[in-house]
Design an enzyme around this catalytic site. Structure first.
Site, PDB file in Angstrom:
ATOM      1  N   CYS A 105       3.256  -4.985   6.586  1.00  0.00           N
ATOM      2  CA  CYS A 105       2.840  -4.546   5.250  1.00  0.00           C
ATOM      3  C   CYS A 105       4.030  -3.967   4.489  1.00  0.00           C
ATOM      4  CB  CYS A 105       1.733  -3.504   5.341  1.00  0.00           C
ATOM      5  SG  CYS A 105       0.136  -4.196   5.827  1.00  0.00           S
ATOM      6  N   HIS A 142       0.821  -1.215   0.000  1.00  0.00           N
ATOM      7  CA  HIS A 142       0.000   0.000   0.000  1.00  0.00           C
ATOM      8  C   HIS A 142       0.852   1.260   0.000  1.00  0.00           C
ATOM      9  CE1 HIS A 142       0.643   0.840   4.335  1.00  0.00           C
ATOM     10  NE2 HIS A 142       0.474  -0.467   4.534  1.00  0.00           N
TER      11      HIS A 142
END
Length: 195
Positions: free
Chosen positions: A171, A155
């Site tokens: 992440c 992301h």
């Protein structure tokens, strides 16, 4: 010019002449992207973490994403033994994740709903609507193993100064303009290998 300075200049030029890095044009963005990206903090980009077209160092099939957590690079493999290399921030040692997954969902300016484990560690984190202040940034690619959500994502970020560091809860964070570029290139079920 001093001899040592001249030697350094010549050595640097020779080293750069051997580089096979080529910049990649900026991706197409929407009017909303333009407006919201202008509201996200920016930072001085370290050149090595820029977006470059390079010779593929991975040996993986075209269309595959490979994340090198040690070097802090994400590669998107292209045809003709080329790849696009992006700088990333990765999970810190306690939260790092490796494995093979696939992109099962894509979202533009996604909402962020932190998982229960993260809320337990940091009670101050809370649901955040998609937009310039959202930690997921401009795009999110949701990683699944089979049909199970890993809870890990590739992301964007609202902390671009952390690209190149091991700071996330697992992440893979990218500069917003880079995650838009990758998002535009990949499709659902794209294979992702995190090493």
């Amino acid at each position: 010019m001093r001899l040592s300075s001249l030697f350094f200049l010549v050595a640097t030029m020779a080293a750069l002449a051997g580089c096979t890095y080529k910049g990649v044009p900026e991706p197409q963005v929407s009017a909303r992207d333009t407006e919201w990206l202008a509201q996200v903090p920016t930072s001085q980009e370290e050149p090595r973490y820029g977006r470059y077209l390079i010779e593929d160092p991975t040996g993986e099939a075209p269309g595959t994403i490979i994340v090198d957590t040690k070097q802090r690079f994400l590669y998107y493999v292209l045809d003709n033994k080329k790849a696009i290399r992006y700088g990333v921030a990765v999970g810190d040692e306690a939260y790092g994740w490796t494995g093979t997954s696939r992109i099962a969902r894509k979202a533009e300016w996604p909402d962020w709903n932190p998982p229960a484990e993260m809320k337990a560690r940091w009670p101050h984190v809370q649901f955040t609507k998609g937009g310039p202040g959202n930690p997921l940034g401009a795009r999110a690619l949701y990683l699944y193993e089979g049909n199970r959500d890993t809870l890990y994502r590739i992301h964007g970020t609202n902390e671009p100064e952390k690209i190149g560091l091991a700071v996330s809860s697992g992440c893979i964070r990218m500069r917003n303009i880079d995650v838009i570029d990758l998002y535009n290139r990949v499709s659902l079920n794209t294979k992702v290998i995190v090493r």
